[in-house]
Design a protein around this motif. Structure first.
Motif, mmCIF file in Angstrom:
data_model
loop_
_atom_site.group_PDB
_atom_site.id
_atom_site.type_symbol
_atom_site.label_atom_id
_atom_site.label_comp_id
_atom_site.label_asym_id
_atom_site.label_seq_id
_atom_site.Cartn_x
_atom_site.Cartn_y
_atom_site.Cartn_z
ATOM 1 N N LYS A 1 -15.175 -6.444 0.143
ATOM 2 C CA LYS A 1 -14.746 -7.651 0.857
ATOM 3 C C LYS A 1 -13.304 -8.032 0.531
ATOM 4 O O LYS A 1 -12.705 -8.863 1.227
ATOM 5 N N SER A 2 -12.751 -7.441 -0.533
ATOM 6 C CA SER A 2 -11.348 -7.695 -0.869
ATOM 7 C C SER A 2 -10.406 -6.774 -0.087
ATOM 8 O O SER A 2 -9.183 -6.906 -0.181
ATOM 9 N N MET A 3 -10.976 -5.824 0.653
ATOM 10 C CA MET A 3 -10.164 -4.930 1.485
ATOM 11 C C MET A 3 -9.824 -5.622 2.803
ATOM 12 O O MET A 3 -10.569 -6.481 3.277
ATOM 13 N N THR A 4 -8.717 -5.223 3.421
ATOM 14 C CA THR A 4 -8.395 -5.707 4.765
ATOM 15 C C THR A 4 -9.278 -4.968 5.763
ATOM 16 O O THR A 4 -9.902 -3.951 5.422
ATOM 17 N N ARG A 5 -9.348 -5.474 6.987
ATOM 18 C CA ARG A 5 -10.151 -4.813 8.022
ATOM 19 C C ARG A 5 -9.692 -3.364 8.241
ATOM 20 O O ARG A 5 -10.500 -2.458 8.385
ATOM 21 N N GLN A 6 -8.363 -3.169 8.233
ATOM 22 C CA GLN A 6 -7.823 -1.821 8.441
ATOM 23 C C GLN A 6 -8.238 -0.881 7.309
ATOM 24 O O GLN A 6 -8.569 0.285 7.538
ATOM 25 N N GLU A 7 -8.232 -1.392 6.076
ATOM 26 C CA GLU A 7 -8.606 -0.566 4.914
ATOM 27 C C GLU A 7 -10.085 -0.188 4.951
ATOM 28 O O GLU A 7 -10.458 0.919 4.566
ATOM 29 N N ARG A 8 -10.916 -1.113 5.422
ATOM 30 C CA ARG A 8 -12.353 -0.795 5.528
ATOM 31 C C ARG A 8 -12.591 0.278 6.573
ATOM 32 O O ARG A 8 -13.474 1.124 6.421
ATOM 33 N N GLN A 9 -11.818 0.217 7.660
ATOM 34 C CA GLN A 9 -11.981 1.202 8.733
ATOM 35 C C GLN A 9 -11.383 2.558 8.352
ATOM 36 O O GLN A 9 -11.902 3.593 8.736
ATOM 37 N N ASP A 10 -10.289 2.540 7.574
ATOM 38 C CA ASP A 10 -9.607 3.782 7.210
ATOM 39 C C ASP A 10 -9.213 3.759 5.738
ATOM 40 O O ASP A 10 -8.082 3.386 5.382
ATOM 41 N N PRO A 11 -10.142 4.184 4.834
ATOM 42 C CA PRO A 11 -9.841 4.181 3.393
ATOM 43 C C PRO A 11 -8.669 5.100 3.032
ATOM 44 O O PRO A 11 -8.101 4.987 1.943
ATOM 45 N N GLY A 12 -8.284 5.969 3.964
ATOM 46 C CA GLY A 12 -7.151 6.861 3.725
ATOM 47 C C GLY A 12 -5.831 6.103 3.569
ATOM 48 O O GLY A 12 -4.841 6.663 3.091
ATOM 49 N N LEU A 13 -5.815 4.844 3.974
ATOM 50 C CA LEU A 13 -4.601 4.018 3.849
ATOM 51 C C LEU A 13 -4.314 3.641 2.398
ATOM 52 O O LEU A 13 -3.215 3.186 2.079
ATOM 53 N N MET A 14 -5.320 3.811 1.536
ATOM 54 C CA MET A 14 -5.203 3.311 0.163
ATOM 55 C C MET A 14 -4.058 3.976 -0.600
ATOM 56 O O MET A 14 -3.921 5.200 -0.594
ATOM 57 N N ASN A 15 -3.269 3.134 -1.259
ATOM 58 C CA ASN A 15 -2.269 3.623 -2.204
ATOM 59 C C ASN A 15 -2.397 2.784 -3.471
ATOM 60 O O ASN A 15 -3.243 1.874 -3.546
ATOM 61 N N ALA A 16 -1.582 3.063 -4.447
ATOM 62 C CA ALA A 16 -1.702 2.371 -5.739
ATOM 63 C C ALA A 16 -1.558 0.866 -5.597
ATOM 64 O O ALA A 16 -2.293 0.081 -6.217
ATOM 65 N N GLY A 17 -0.626 0.423 -4.767
ATOM 66 C CA GLY A 17 -0.407 -1.012 -4.579
ATOM 67 C C GLY A 17 -1.610 -1.701 -3.951
ATOM 68 O O GLY A 17 -2.007 -2.790 -4.372
ATOM 69 N N ARG A 18 -2.188 -1.082 -2.920
ATOM 70 C CA ARG A 18 -3.365 -1.652 -2.247
ATOM 71 C C ARG A 18 -4.549 -1.735 -3.216
ATOM 72 O O ARG A 18 -5.301 -2.719 -3.234
ATOM 73 N N LYS A 19 -4.708 -0.680 -4.019
ATOM 74 C CA LYS A 19 -5.826 -0.651 -4.975
ATOM 75 C C LYS A 19 -5.687 -1.774 -5.997
ATOM 76 O O LYS A 19 -6.680 -2.414 -6.367
ATOM 77 N N ARG A 20 -4.432 -2.002 -6.461
ATOM 78 C CA ARG A 20 -4.227 -3.088 -7.435
ATOM 79 C C ARG A 20 -4.548 -4.448 -6.807
ATOM 80 O O ARG A 20 -5.142 -5.317 -7.448
ATOM 81 N N ARG A 21 -4.154 -4.632 -5.541
ATOM 82 C CA ARG A 21 -4.438 -5.898 -4.851
ATOM 83 C C ARG A 21 -5.947 -6.107 -4.700
ATOM 84 O O ARG A 21 -6.462 -7.209 -4.933
ATOM 85 N N ILE A 22 -6.686 -5.046 -4.324
ATOM 86 C CA ILE A 22 -8.153 -5.125 -4.157
ATOM 87 C C ILE A 22 -8.824 -5.429 -5.495
ATOM 88 O O ILE A 22 -9.744 -6.258 -5.566
ATOM 89 N N ALA A 23 -8.346 -4.777 -6.549
ATOM 90 C CA ALA A 23 -8.916 -5.002 -7.889
ATOM 91 C C ALA A 23 -8.731 -6.458 -8.317
ATOM 92 O O ALA A 23 -9.649 -7.097 -8.826
ATOM 93 N N LYS A 24 -7.532 -6.980 -8.056
ATOM 94 C CA LYS A 24 -7.242 -8.377 -8.423
ATOM 95 C C LYS A 24 -8.092 -9.334 -7.592
ATOM 96 O O LYS A 24 -8.667 -10.302 -8.117
ATOM 97 N N GLY A 25 -8.218 -9.053 -6.305
ATOM 98 C CA GLY A 25 -9.004 -9.921 -5.419
ATOM 99 C C GLY A 25 -10.485 -9.937 -5.735
ATOM 100 O O GLY A 25 -11.168 -10.942 -5.541
ATOM 101 N N SER A 26 -11.001 -8.821 -6.246
ATOM 102 C CA SER A 26 -12.447 -8.721 -6.534
ATOM 103 C C SER A 26 -12.785 -9.019 -7.985
ATOM 104 O O SER A 26 -13.961 -9.138 -8.345
ATOM 105 N N GLY A 27 -11.723 -9.103 -8.827
ATOM 106 C CA GLY A 27 -11.973 -9.366 -10.245
ATOM 107 C C GLY A 27 -12.538 -8.163 -10.970
ATOM 108 O O GLY A 27 -13.183 -8.304 -12.021
#
Length: 450
Positions: free
Chosen positions: A381-407
């Motif tokens: 749920k901490s992912m954006t709609r685009q990230e949920r549809q295409d996990p291939g978009l993930m990079n280090a920055g996105r992963k850090r943001r998701i980790a922070k958002g989900s705790g």
């Protein structure tokens, strides 16, 4: 799970009999002793245990076992049949009046869960039987009970009839029946007053309500956690009111199961429903044969199928299957699937309904951490709609943001993404194998909450 201790003991006992090519009287004697101890430890009534063990011993040394090609399995069959009979044999269905409304009187001691169970029963009648129930607040001695029933009714969107604390319970019930007739409602469920213990005043009032209403059902609500006390309460209520059935609450808790196995034998009144959790949709029709199967580790496929039919959207399931075949399965689909499976009940309870799951390597004593499910949902749920549809978009920055958002730590985000990709590959490969293509089997996908 209900009956956990009893189930473990009985399963260990009958397991010794399974592989036996021959069964002699000494084998049966030893098994009978173990069964007797298991039942007594589960707080089953002593007389009930004595009769139960006697029946098993008589049948187990008879020709149906001694002349059988698989005597060990025949003994298990006998234990299951006798256990089923002990709990009532067949499912006892709820009564239906010739002319609506059907009147149900709910009775029991204070604290047994009578008010909540009234709401659960109304909910079950509406959902499974497509009926229109009315809840009636006839406990005028506890304003909290009236408020509780109104809260439950509001949550379920089921009407509640009440006249406050000043009216007479008999008048309230009679007026409720007239109201139900005017509104063309099918069931009137009367939540009567309870006491902390059985007394003359309580029984006198209940007897008066019964005489005036002539209810189609009188359900005694009993707390399964109270063991033999539950049986004594059942006997007292039955002597005064001639109850038509029993509803056991808290059968999902750490209960030894004695009440469920004793009540039918002692009162000769069927267990009609069982509360399997605190939620308002966690009341089930009581099936003696299915419960016997669960106790003996044989699973309960019929209940599992019913839960799936009730909670899983067939159209969505077909769409999901197509997405899995084409490897277009997304994190949105994953979330949706998790929600549907969660709605069926606790995962460890669902595993217990699969025949042989308790014996399967990897599933035996599996601990499912429900907190981990929450963690997985938080990450997705901490992912954006685009990230949920295409996990291939993930990079280090996105992963850090998701980790922070989900705790959750970045390592957990990485692990979930890796497992998700493994699952998609496995599903695509399985789809290919079903189409006749050959290929090596990959290691199975482990859900992140197991």
């Amino acid at each position: 799970m209900a009956f956990e201790g009893l189930a473990d003991r009985l399963q260990q006992t009958i397991k010794k009999m399974t592989g036996k090519g021959k069964v002699n009287e000494q084998d049966v004697k030893e098994m009978s002793r173990e069964v007797r101890l298991a039942l007594l430890e589960a707080d089953v009534n002593f007389k009930v245990v004595k009769d139960f063990v006697k029946k098993i011993r008589e049948r187990a040394v008879g020709t149906e076992v001694m002349e059988s090609l698989t005597p060990g399995q025949q003994v298990i069959k006998i234990v299951k049949e006798e256990l089923t009979l002990l709990m009532g044999g067949e499912q006892s269905k709820i009564a239906v009046a010739n002319r609506p409304p059907t009147v149900i009187m709910m009775v029991g001691l204070q604290g047994a869960g009578k008010t909540t169970t009234s709401g659960k029963l109304a909910n079950l009648l509406r959902k499974k039987h497509n009926r229109k129930p009315l809840l009636v607040a006839a406990d005028v001695y506890r304003p909290a009970a009236i408020d509780q029933l109104k809260t439950v009714g509001k949550q379920l969107n089921i009407p509640v009839f009440d006249k406050g604390t000043e009216a007479n319970p008999v008048d309230i019930a009679n007026e409720a029946i007239e109201y139900a007739k005017q509104e063309h409602l099918d069931y009137v469920i009367v939540d009567t007053a309870g006491r902390l213990h059985i007394d003359e005043q309580l029984m006198g009032e209940l007897t008066q309500i019964k005489a005036d209403l002539n209810p189609d059902e009188i359900f005694l609500v009993v707390d399964a956690m109270t063991g033999q006390d539950a049986v004594n309460v059942a006997e007292s209520f039955d002597q005064q009111l001639n109850v038509t059935g029993v509803i056991l609450t808290k059968l999902d808790g750490d209960t030894r199961g004695g009440a469920a196995l004793s009540i039918r034998a002692v009162t000769d009144k069927p267990i009609k429903f069982a509360g399997m959790g605190e939620k308002l949709d966690e009341l089930e029709a009581f099936h003696p044969e299915r419960m016997a199967s669960r106790i003996l580790g044989m699973g309960d496929v019929l209940t599992l199928i019913e839960k799936a039919q009730e909670n899983i959207d067939e159209k969505k399931a077909k769409e999901l299957e197509e997405k899995m075949r084409s490897a277009s399965f997304t994190f949105d689909d994953f979330l949706d699937q998790m929600e549907q499976v969660k709605s069926m009940g606790p995962l460890d309870e669902l595993l217990g309904m699969i025949p042989g799951a308790n014996k399967m390597k990897g599933l035996k004593n599996v601990q499912i951490d429900e907190k981990q499910i929450v963690h997985v949902e938080a990450i997705v749920k901490s992912m954006t709609r685009q990230e949920r549809q295409d996990p291939g978009l993930m990079n280090a920055g996105r992963k850090r943001r998701i980790a922070k958002g989900s705790g959750r730590p970045v390592s957990e985000v990485n692990r979930l993404l890796k497992q998700f990709e493994e699952m998609k590959k496995m599903m695509k490969q399985m789809s290919g194998m079903q189409g006749g293509k050959k290929g090596k089997r990959k290691k199975g996908f482990n859900l992140p909450f197991m």
